[in-house]
Design an enzyme around this catalytic site. Structure first.
Site, mmCIF file in Angstrom:
data_model
loop_
_atom_site.group_PDB
_atom_site.id
_atom_site.type_symbol
_atom_site.label_atom_id
_atom_site.label_comp_id
_atom_site.label_asym_id
_atom_site.label_seq_id
_atom_site.Cartn_x
_atom_site.Cartn_y
_atom_site.Cartn_z
ATOM 1 N N LYS A 42 0.819 -1.199 0.000
ATOM 2 C CA LYS A 42 0.000 0.000 0.000
ATOM 3 C C LYS A 42 0.861 1.261 0.000
ATOM 4 O O LYS A 42 0.370 2.357 -0.198
ATOM 5 C CB LYS A 42 -0.891 0.025 1.267
ATOM 6 C CG LYS A 42 -1.765 -1.195 1.407
ATOM 7 C CD LYS A 42 -2.378 -1.192 2.830
ATOM 8 C CE LYS A 42 -2.652 -2.612 3.250
ATOM 9 N NZ LYS A 42 -2.928 -2.731 4.673
ATOM 10 N N GLY A 43 2.145 1.112 0.252
ATOM 11 C CA GLY A 43 3.010 2.265 0.497
ATOM 12 C C GLY A 43 3.066 3.289 -0.617
ATOM 13 O O GLY A 43 3.283 4.471 -0.386
ATOM 14 N N GLU A 98 7.394 2.271 -6.335
ATOM 15 C CA GLU A 98 7.624 1.833 -4.953
ATOM 16 C C GLU A 98 7.797 3.049 -4.055
ATOM 17 O O GLU A 98 8.237 4.114 -4.505
ATOM 18 C CB GLU A 98 8.870 0.934 -4.958
ATOM 19 C CG GLU A 98 9.311 0.352 -3.643
ATOM 20 C CD GLU A 98 8.300 -0.532 -2.927
ATOM 21 O OE1 GLU A 98 7.211 -0.027 -2.615
ATOM 22 O OE2 GLU A 98 8.632 -1.694 -2.635
ATOM 23 N N ASP A 99 7.433 2.901 -2.793
ATOM 24 C CA ASP A 99 7.587 4.016 -1.858
ATOM 25 C C ASP A 99 9.046 4.214 -1.452
ATOM 26 O O ASP A 99 9.551 5.329 -1.432
ATOM 27 C CB ASP A 99 6.691 3.839 -0.607
ATOM 28 C CG ASP A 99 6.836 2.472 0.062
ATOM 29 O OD1 ASP A 99 7.616 1.622 -0.425
ATOM 30 O OD2 ASP A 99 6.152 2.247 1.077
ATOM 31 N N ASP A 102 14.885 -0.327 0.502
ATOM 32 C CA ASP A 102 15.654 -0.498 1.726
ATOM 33 C C ASP A 102 16.676 -1.622 1.478
ATOM 34 O O ASP A 102 17.730 -1.368 0.881
ATOM 35 C CB ASP A 102 14.622 -0.831 2.819
ATOM 36 C CG ASP A 102 15.205 -0.895 4.204
ATOM 37 O OD1 ASP A 102 15.935 0.017 4.582
ATOM 38 O OD2 ASP A 102 14.915 -1.869 4.919
ATOM 39 N N LYS A 130 17.177 4.216 0.488
ATOM 40 C CA LYS A 130 18.106 4.153 1.633
ATOM 41 C C LYS A 130 19.268 3.250 1.227
ATOM 42 O O LYS A 130 19.305 2.080 1.598
ATOM 43 C CB LYS A 130 17.396 3.547 2.857
ATOM 44 C CG LYS A 130 16.440 4.463 3.566
ATOM 45 C CD LYS A 130 16.161 4.005 5.005
ATOM 46 C CE LYS A 130 15.013 3.022 5.056
ATOM 47 N NZ LYS A 130 14.455 2.848 6.429
ATOM 48 N N PHE A 151 14.033 5.242 10.065
ATOM 49 C CA PHE A 151 12.725 4.687 9.698
ATOM 50 C C PHE A 151 11.738 5.835 9.545
ATOM 51 O O PHE A 151 11.498 6.598 10.469
ATOM 52 C CB PHE A 151 12.226 3.679 10.735
ATOM 53 C CG PHE A 151 11.158 2.807 10.161
ATOM 54 C CD1 PHE A 151 11.486 1.706 9.388
ATOM 55 C CD2 PHE A 151 9.816 3.123 10.339
ATOM 56 C CE1 PHE A 151 10.495 0.912 8.806
ATOM 57 C CE2 PHE A 151 8.816 2.342 9.754
ATOM 58 C CZ PHE A 151 9.164 1.238 8.993
ATOM 59 N N ASP A 158 4.202 3.427 6.193
ATOM 60 C CA ASP A 158 3.625 3.107 7.492
ATOM 61 C C ASP A 158 4.635 2.526 8.459
ATOM 62 O O ASP A 158 5.712 2.078 8.076
ATOM 63 C CB ASP A 158 2.518 2.062 7.326
ATOM 64 C CG ASP A 158 3.094 0.667 7.045
ATOM 65 O OD1 ASP A 158 3.917 0.537 6.110
ATOM 66 O OD2 ASP A 158 2.746 -0.282 7.764
ATOM 67 N N ARG A 164 0.118 6.331 7.483
ATOM 68 C CA ARG A 164 0.129 6.407 6.010
ATOM 69 C C ARG A 164 -0.534 7.676 5.499
ATOM 70 O O ARG A 164 -0.227 8.148 4.413
ATOM 71 C CB ARG A 164 -0.634 5.227 5.397
ATOM 72 C CG ARG A 164 0.042 3.882 5.537
ATOM 73 C CD ARG A 164 -0.622 2.892 4.573
ATOM 74 N NE ARG A 164 -0.349 1.507 4.885
ATOM 75 C CZ ARG A 164 0.748 0.841 4.515
ATOM 76 N NH1 ARG A 164 1.676 1.451 3.818
ATOM 77 N NH2 ARG A 164 0.906 -0.421 4.832
HETATM 78 P P1 IMP Z 1 13.052 -3.790 0.905
HETATM 79 O O1 IMP Z 1 12.467 -5.030 0.320
HETATM 80 O O2 IMP Z 1 13.873 -4.095 2.124
HETATM 81 O O3 IMP Z 1 13.775 -2.933 -0.073
HETATM 82 O O4 IMP Z 1 11.870 -2.992 1.542
HETATM 83 C C1 IMP Z 1 10.989 -2.282 0.829
HETATM 84 C C2 IMP Z 1 9.721 -2.082 1.630
HETATM 85 O O5 IMP Z 1 9.975 -1.967 3.026
HETATM 86 C C3 IMP Z 1 9.082 -0.784 1.245
HETATM 87 O O6 IMP Z 1 8.148 -0.990 0.233
HETATM 88 C C4 IMP Z 1 8.419 -0.348 2.529
HETATM 89 O O7 IMP Z 1 7.126 -0.871 2.584
HETATM 90 C C5 IMP Z 1 9.211 -0.968 3.632
HETATM 91 N N1 IMP Z 1 10.130 0.026 4.239
HETATM 92 C C6 IMP Z 1 11.475 0.070 4.162
HETATM 93 N N2 IMP Z 1 11.986 1.119 4.829
HETATM 94 C C7 IMP Z 1 10.911 1.761 5.347
HETATM 95 C C8 IMP Z 1 10.788 2.965 6.145
HETATM 96 O O8 IMP Z 1 11.729 3.666 6.513
HETATM 97 N N3 IMP Z 1 9.502 3.304 6.457
HETATM 98 C C9 IMP Z 1 8.410 2.602 6.078
HETATM 99 N N4 IMP Z 1 8.493 1.484 5.328
HETATM 100 C C10 IMP Z 1 9.737 1.069 4.974
HETATM 101 MG MG MG Z 2 6.051 -1.220 0.706
#
Ligand code: IMP
Ligand code: MG
Length: 179
Positions: A42-43, A98-99, A102, A130, A151, A158, A164
């Site tokens: 949903k991000g 994508e939001d 990470d 990030k 974070f 969220d 959100r």
């Molecule tokens: P990844 O798979 O580790 O790259 O994570 C991506 C997902 O993790 C994003 O779509 C977010 O939903 C969540 N996420 C990562 N960092 C944050 C943050 O700082 N705040 C909120 N959601 C995060």
């Molecule tokens: Mg997400």
């Protein structure tokens, strides 16, 4: 400012400027061709809505829901598709919205997933990146803003399904997720 936030990282005006810049870049690169924008729910909801409105060209949209986080702040590394796109992506040019990136696990998985389904190209636009947290290297085509290892919540992002709806992005107080 919401009481659970330490500070505001990106305010409404800056979000607006970031989105306008990305929209112009994507408009220029994709032009008038038939292509598909796929939001990761949903991000990405507020970001994608504002991005679409800021774009000149027409295109199709769809959504996926994936999970990898549970309610924590660390990626588990496993990605599951909880809701798939509702059309064939065979031969389509796809831009994933994508939001935030990470660890990179989610997008690493999704890019391969759409190629396996026959997409002809798969690119990525992310509002935030990030890079310090990356575990899987993944090329990102459009990045709104690179942020430090904090974070963040708001504007779609969220923590445990909260915050959100905030129109700005803030850094969550650590005691909110450590207690
Ligand atoms: P990844 O798979 O580790 O790259 O994570 C991506 C997902 O993790 C994003 O779509 C977010 O939903 C969540 N996420 C990562 N960092 C944050 C943050 O700082 N705040 C909120 N959601 C995060
Ligand atoms: Mg997400």
């Amino acid at each position: 400012m919401h009481k659970d936030l330490e500070s505001i990282l990106v305010g409404e005006q800056e979000l607006n400027d970031i989105v306008k810049t990305l929209a112009a870049d994507i408009d220029r690169d994709y032009g008038d061709k038939d292509w598909l924008m796929v939001g990761v729910l949903k991000g990405s909801i507020l970001f994608m809505a504002d991005l679409m409105k800021a774009m000149e060209n027409d295109f199709k949209i769809d959504f996926v829901v994936v999970s990898s986080y549970g309610s924590g702040t660390e990626s588990t590394g496993r990605v599951n598709v909880l809701k798939d796109v509702s059309q064939s992506v065979e031969g389509m040019d796809i831009l994933i919205v994508e939001d935030i990136i990470d660890s990179g696990n989610t997008l690493h998985f999704l890019v391969r997933y759409f190629y396996a389904k026959g997409a002809s190209s798969v690119k990525i636009v992310t509002l935030f990146d990030k890079p310090d947290r990356r575990k899987v290297e993944i090329p990102v085509d459009y990045v709104g803003k690179v942020i430090p290892d904090e974070f963040i919540v708001g504007y779609g992002l969220d923590y445990d399904e909260k915050y959100r709806t905030l129109p700005y992005v803030g850094i969550l107080k650590p005691e909110v997720y450590t207690e």
